[in-house]
Design an enzyme around this catalytic site. Structure first.
Site, PDB file in Angstrom:
ATOM      1  N   GLY A  80      -5.073  -2.076   5.045  1.00  0.00           N
ATOM      2  CA  GLY A  80      -4.294  -3.228   4.566  1.00  0.00           C
ATOM      3  C   GLY A  80      -4.993  -4.549   4.821  1.00  0.00           C
ATOM      4  N   ARG A  81      -5.451  -4.748   6.060  1.00  0.00           N
ATOM      5  CA  ARG A  81      -6.045  -6.051   6.405  1.00  0.00           C
ATOM      6  C   ARG A  81      -7.449  -6.236   5.828  1.00  0.00           C
ATOM      7  NH1 ARG A  81      -5.036  -2.805  10.455  1.00  0.00           N
ATOM      8  NH2 ARG A  81      -6.671  -1.995  11.811  1.00  0.00           N
TER       9      ARG A  81
ATOM     10  N   HIS B  74      -5.493 -33.384  18.130  1.00  0.00           N
ATOM     11  CA  HIS B  74      -4.410 -34.261  18.558  1.00  0.00           C
ATOM     12  C   HIS B  74      -3.259 -33.461  19.148  1.00  0.00           C
ATOM     13  CE1 HIS B  74      -6.259 -37.799  16.673  1.00  0.00           C
ATOM     14  NE2 HIS B  74      -6.770 -36.871  15.879  1.00  0.00           N
TER      15      HIS B  74
ATOM     16  N   LYS C 247       0.840  -1.203   0.000  1.00  0.00           N
ATOM     17  CA  LYS C 247       0.000   0.000   0.000  1.00  0.00           C
ATOM     18  C   LYS C 247       0.875   1.253   0.000  1.00  0.00           C
ATOM     19  CE  LYS C 247      -3.627   2.146   2.797  1.00  0.00           C
ATOM     20  NZ  LYS C 247      -4.560   1.986   3.916  1.00  0.00           N
TER      21      LYS C 247
ATOM     22  N   GLU D  22      -5.109  -6.825  15.088  1.00  0.00           N
ATOM     23  CA  GLU D  22      -4.614  -5.526  14.634  1.00  0.00           C
ATOM     24  C   GLU D  22      -5.743  -4.479  14.703  1.00  0.00           C
ATOM     25  OE1 GLU D  22      -0.950  -4.891  11.660  1.00  0.00           O
ATOM     26  OE2 GLU D  22      -2.817  -5.269  10.625  1.00  0.00           O
TER      27      GLU D  22
ATOM     28  N   LYS E 215       9.162  -0.859  13.829  1.00  0.00           N
ATOM     29  CA  LYS E 215       9.714  -0.514  12.508  1.00  0.00           C
ATOM     30  C   LYS E 215      10.755   0.589  12.653  1.00  0.00           C
ATOM     31  CE  LYS E 215       5.783  -1.308   9.376  1.00  0.00           C
ATOM     32  NZ  LYS E 215       4.908  -0.687   8.392  1.00  0.00           N
TER      33      LYS E 215
ATOM     34  N   GLU F 204      10.618  -4.883   4.352  1.00  0.00           N
ATOM     35  CA  GLU F 204      10.697  -6.298   3.970  1.00  0.00           C
ATOM     36  C   GLU F 204      10.322  -6.472   2.495  1.00  0.00           C
ATOM     37  OE1 GLU F 204       9.151  -4.995   6.523  1.00  0.00           O
ATOM     38  OE2 GLU F 204       9.161  -6.279   8.295  1.00  0.00           O
TER      39      GLU F 204
HETATM   40  C1  G6Q Z   1      -2.709  -4.024   7.801  1.00  0.00           C
HETATM   41  C2  G6Q Z   1      -1.455  -3.481   8.295  1.00  0.00           C
HETATM   42  C3  G6Q Z   1      -0.214  -4.173   7.815  1.00  0.00           C
HETATM   43  C4  G6Q Z   1       0.199  -3.806   6.394  1.00  0.00           C
HETATM   44  C5  G6Q Z   1       1.639  -4.271   6.172  1.00  0.00           C
HETATM   45  C6  G6Q Z   1       2.106  -4.023   4.764  1.00  0.00           C
HETATM   46  O1  G6Q Z   1      -3.790  -3.554   8.043  1.00  0.00           O
HETATM   47  O2  G6Q Z   1      -1.420  -2.133   8.081  1.00  0.00           O
HETATM   48  O3  G6Q Z   1      -0.306  -5.570   7.903  1.00  0.00           O
HETATM   49  O4  G6Q Z   1      -0.662  -4.386   5.476  1.00  0.00           O
HETATM   50  O5  G6Q Z   1       2.483  -3.620   7.088  1.00  0.00           O
HETATM   51  O6  G6Q Z   1       2.047  -2.666   4.456  1.00  0.00           O
HETATM   52  P1  G6Q Z   1       2.220  -2.187   2.974  1.00  0.00           P
HETATM   53  O7  G6Q Z   1       1.101  -2.727   2.180  1.00  0.00           O
HETATM   54  O8  G6Q Z   1       2.206  -0.680   3.031  1.00  0.00           O
HETATM   55  O9  G6Q Z   1       3.536  -2.729   2.496  1.00  0.00           O
END
Ligand code: G6Q
Length: 549
Positions: A266-267, A383, A205, A352, A511, A211
């Site tokens: 994002g989620r 199990h 996003k 989150e 971060k 990463e």
């Molecule tokens: C989701 C969070 C988080 C995010 C990641 C990746 O709601 O904000 O999981 O999706 O940190 O972020 P980017 O899409 O900006 O790389």
């Protein structure tokens, strides 16, 4: 009014003084209609919530709580595109991404539907070219492997859905997901693919996530070492982001970028262009079915009265256990191998969203909020960790999730799976009392003293709550409805707790510190003043780099 001041909250506490001593065995004996009363169906999903420590009076009070806490108003505000993510001044309008009606959805008066539809059309056109084999790599071969590079919300949703809908996957396309910056994951993936026939999707996003960008650069270097020509990148790298500038700075042609917007968290983004890997795998028709299922759940959530509203009822049951019984965790147990990543997905969605300690007004809460969400494939869990759920000292409500349809299953397997799911829910409800334990041991011919010694270990208290969610079948439409159900459940809980469920400031601190520590690990920054433990760990790494052990 503050949550703990609400009349319904106080009434629930007084009700709880009786409810905590109820045993569900007695509740079932007292009310033969119970399994019908506490049952809801919608969008091909059936919820049996009778195995909870509730009566109709409990539900009446919980529903009163929802009304007094402004749940209906909160739902209306979300659908109206209000900026309910108050700390980031954003709407949370993921419902627009799956709005399959011809109705507008607006933010500040602007209908977002034209741009939502336009991106969907671009995704569909692209997916169709890749799937049909028209989209060719730099050696004029069709794509055989798709590598999605992204993390968190830009990874988990697509990964979970692609695995869940594997039965609908394109036979030529192998989907790979790389999220970790531990190079083992990327190395392992690159070992299995060929540059000539691989499509990389860089999903972020912000397009600033360390990463993802590290993996994206490494993947591009790997690709260029093989392709040798920079123009080839355009045939093999596409991006999904809200950040056009960062995407073109990275070297991806803006015409190869699929856009989404800041009002998509994002989620909550798998319904947007972030779902491109899903569309590549299952095709446009099935992707639209996924959206249709979610849309049906959205309409139900928006329009159904609170007492027959699936997400609202699930949310209130959760609140009953978290805030009154003190249940600190909640288990997701899918009885479907293809849903094995669902617990991880819901874990992010819930923890989150509602893992927060201050209200929307910034005041510390004086009640519990999100539980710890955990779980795994139910049949495997039986199990392993189910022992604690049956006989441990913690009470963790459980969601059993399965599907009625056995098509695609090998003969005999599906019944065994469902028999186990139903049996576990029954065992959690009824348990085994001392008399039953003694009788069972006596039948084995054990001496009375041995029976007496062993019975204590064989007793199960039971009275452990669970919901059973049955899908007609696991297909795109039902999966869409199931995911939307959990999204809205979590939103309702956030509304009752007075939280902003759409920010995630807790992700930030680590971060920032990681950037500073990275500088020190690479000798680019002088050691900063920090705690002795972290300093020692940094020094250890730097020492071993010069004198490997
Ligand atoms: C989701 C969070 C988080 C995010 C990641 C990746 O709601 O904000 O999981 O999706 O940190 O972020 P980017 O899409 O900006 O790389």
């Amino acid at each position: 009014m503050h949550l703990t001041e609400l009349p319904s909250w106080k009434a629930l506490w007084s009700h709880f003084t009786h409810a905590r001593d109820w045993h569900m065995r007695q509740l079932f004996e007292a009310d033969p209609q119970r399994a019908r009363t506490f049952w809801l169906e919608h969008c091909g999903l059936r919820l049996d919530y009778s195995k909870n420590r509730i009566t109709t009076q409990t539900m009446t009070l919980l529903l009163q709580l929802a009304r007094e806490a402004g749940v209906a108003e909160g739902i209306a505000a979300m659908f109206a595109g209000e900026r309910i993510n108050t700390t980031e001044h954003r709407a949370a309008l993921h419902v627009a991404l799956r709005n399959r009606s011809d109705q507008p959805m607006r933010i500040d008066g602007e209908d977002v539907m034209p741009k939502v539809r336009s991106v969907l059309e671009r995704m569909a056109a692209f997916a169709s070219r890749v799937r049909s084999g028209q989209w060719l790599g730099y050696t004029h071969q069709p794509i055989t492997d798709v590598v999605n590079i992204g993390i968190g919300g830009s990874d988990l949703g697509s990964l979970m859905v692609c695995q869940a809908l594997r039965a609908h996957a394109h036979p030529r396309l192998d989907m790979h997901f790389v999220s970790s910056v531990d190079s083992a994951q990327l190395k392992e993936t690159l070992r299995r693919v060929h540059a000539e026939t691989t499509l990389f999707i860089i999903e972020s996003k912000t397009f600033t996530t360390q990463e993802t960008l590290t993996n994206a650069h490494t993947a591009r270097d790997w690709f260029l070492r093989r392709a040798q020509e920079p123009q080839a990148v355009a045939r093999h790298f596409v991006a999904v982001s809200t950040n056009l500038k960062a995407v073109s700075d990275f070297g991806i042609d803006p015409s190869n970028m699929f856009e989404f917007w800041d009002w998509v968290g994002g989620r909550f983004s798998l319904w947007s262009a972030i779902g491109l890997p899903i569309m590549l795998s299952i095709g446009e028709h099935n992707f639209l079915e996924l959206l249709e299922g979610a849309h049906a759940m959205d309409l139900h959530f928006r329009d159904a009265p609170l007492e027959r509203n699936l997400p609202v009822v699930l949310a209130l049951l959760g609140i009953w256990y978290i805030n009154f019984f003190g249940a600190g965790s909640h288990v997701i147990a899918p009885y479907d191998q293809f849903l094995h990543r669902l617990p991880a997905y819901i874990q992010q969605l819930d923890m989150e969203s509602n893992g927060k300690r201050v209200t929307r007004e910034g005041r510390p809460v004086d009640y519990e909020t999100a539980p710890i969400i955990w779980g795994d494939s139910g049949i495997n869990g039986q199990h392993a960790f189910f022992q604690l759920l049956h006989q441990g000292t913690h009470i963790s409500p459980i969601d059993f999730i399965g599907s009625l349809d056995s098509r695609g299953s090998l003969p005999g397997h599906h019944e065994i799976l469902l028999a186990n799911m139903f049996a576990q829910a029954e065992a959690f409800l009824r348990g085994r009392d001392a008399a039953e334990a003694r009788a069972e041991l006596a039948v084995q011919g054990l001496a009375p003293a041995e029976v007496e010694r062993l019975q204590a270990f064989k007793v199960f208290d039971g009275n452990r709550p669970s919901n059973t969610l049955l899908l007609d079948r696991l297909d795109p439409r039902h999966l869409g409805a199931l995911i939307a159900l959990y999204e809205h459940k979590i939103f309702v809980q956030g509304l009752v707790w007075g939280l902003n469920s759409f920010d995630q400031w807790g992700v930030e601190l680590g971060k920032q510190l990681a950037q500073a520590i990275l500088g020190e690990l690479r000798d680019e920054l002088p050691p900063a003043a920090r705690d002795a433990s972290t300093t020692r760990l940094i020094e250890l790494y730097r020492r071993q780099r010069t004198q490997p052990c």
